[in-house]
Design a protein around this motif. Sequence first.
Motif, short mmCIF file in Angstrom:
data_model
loop_
_atom_site.label_atom_id
_atom_site.label_comp_id
_atom_site.label_asym_id
_atom_site.label_seq_id
_atom_site.Cartn_x
_atom_site.Cartn_y
_atom_site.Cartn_z
N LEU A 178 -5.23 -4.02 4.71
CA LEU A 178 -4.47 -4.53 5.84
C LEU A 178 -4.60 -3.56 7.00
N VAL A 179 -4.99 -4.07 8.16
CA VAL A 179 -5.12 -3.25 9.35
C VAL A 179 -3.96 -3.59 10.28
N ILE A 180 -3.20 -2.56 10.66
CA ILE A 180 -2.07 -2.78 11.56
C ILE A 180 -2.29 -1.97 12.82
N GLU A 181 -1.75 -2.47 13.93
CA GLU A 181 -1.89 -1.75 15.20
C GLU A 181 -0.54 -1.19 15.64
N ASN A 182 0.39 -2.06 15.93
CA ASN A 182 1.68 -1.61 16.46
C ASN A 182 2.83 -2.04 15.57
N SER A 183 2.58 -2.21 14.30
CA SER A 183 3.60 -2.69 13.37
C SER A 183 4.35 -1.52 12.75
N ILE A 184 5.61 -1.76 12.45
CA ILE A 184 6.42 -0.82 11.69
C ILE A 184 6.34 -1.25 10.23
N VAL A 185 6.03 -0.31 9.35
CA VAL A 185 5.92 -0.61 7.92
C VAL A 185 7.16 -0.06 7.22
N THR A 186 7.87 -0.94 6.55
CA THR A 186 9.08 -0.48 5.85
C THR A 186 8.69 0.39 4.66
N SER A 187 9.62 1.23 4.23
CA SER A 187 9.33 2.12 3.10
C SER A 187 9.09 1.34 1.81
N SER A 188 9.81 0.22 1.64
CA SER A 188 9.59 -0.59 0.43
C SER A 188 8.19 -1.21 0.44
N ALA A 189 7.70 -1.59 1.62
CA ALA A 189 6.34 -2.14 1.73
C ALA A 189 5.31 -1.05 1.44
N GLN A 190 5.56 0.16 1.91
CA GLN A 190 4.64 1.28 1.64
C GLN A 190 4.56 1.57 0.15
N GLU A 191 5.72 1.60 -0.50
CA GLU A 191 5.76 1.86 -1.96
C GLU A 191 5.01 0.77 -2.72
N TYR A 192 5.26 -0.49 -2.33
CA TYR A 192 4.63 -1.64 -3.00
C TYR A 192 3.11 -1.57 -2.82
N ALA A 193 2.67 -1.26 -1.60
CA ALA A 193 1.23 -1.15 -1.31
C ALA A 193 0.60 -0.07 -2.19
N LYS A 194 1.30 1.04 -2.33
CA LYS A 194 0.79 2.14 -3.15
C LYS A 194 0.67 1.72 -4.62
N ASP A 195 1.71 1.04 -5.13
CA ASP A 195 1.71 0.58 -6.52
C ASP A 195 0.63 -0.45 -6.80
N LYS A 196 0.36 -1.32 -5.83
CA LYS A 196 -0.58 -2.44 -6.01
C LYS A 196 -1.97 -2.15 -5.46
N ASN A 197 -2.21 -0.91 -5.01
CA ASN A 197 -3.51 -0.52 -4.44
C ASN A 197 -3.91 -1.38 -3.24
N ILE A 198 -2.94 -1.66 -2.40
CA ILE A 198 -3.22 -2.36 -1.14
C ILE A 198 -3.33 -1.28 -0.06
N GLU A 199 -4.48 -1.26 0.60
CA GLU A 199 -4.72 -0.23 1.62
C GLU A 199 -4.14 -0.70 2.96
N ILE A 200 -3.33 0.15 3.56
CA ILE A 200 -2.78 -0.14 4.89
C ILE A 200 -3.39 0.89 5.86
N ILE A 201 -4.12 0.36 6.85
CA ILE A 201 -4.81 1.22 7.82
C ILE A 201 -4.15 1.04 9.16
#
Length: 196
Positions: free
Chosen positions: A170-193
């Motif tokens: 997932l590529v984000i430009e001006n989005s705020i990422v919640t901490s729960s989304a960051q944790e979930y992404a880490k657990d599920k190997n979803i890359e947030i750029i």
Amino acid sequence: MNNNFDEKYIIELVKKELSKYLTEQGIEMKKQISFLGDDKDIEEKLSQKFEISENAETLVVSKLSLKNLYNISNAIYENDYEEKIIKFLLENKEIIIIKEGIEYSKYENIPVAVLKRYEEYIEKIKTYGIKIENKDFYINSLEKKEEVYSKKLLDLNSLRELEIKGIKRLVIENSIVTSSAQEYAKDKNIEIIKRR
């Protein structure tokens, strides 16, 4: 009775209702897109995913000469090619220019002052809402290997919805990422750029 109906409004209304009906019937309509340029690779990828049409809401430009760049940055046109881009701009439609197709990107040793001038044109174009995308990134986003997320907030529910669609990058430009989304992404190997 007044017959001053806006033809474009009626066409869009009919398209929307037809799309809704076909979706309910389990039939998926291809989204329309316009294409300018000579990059056959991008054109082929677009034609697999979209219907190429002059009446689309999105224009992908794969080639831009230095003169095109100058004219578009000044919101003027001198030929049919530039006119199509400017008309999309005036109609507030989406325009995506492929970075590698901009003529100066082919040169490696451009004098700093000249490069600065071209980059000023690019920045001016961006202020109009025109997007400049790398070819590989754009093709990957078409193939849904990665997705550009442009909403203000990326929360856990939004991330789960994207994961269901098969998005792993997932590529984000001006989005705020919640901490729960960051944790979930880490657990599920979803890359947030984060892209600037």
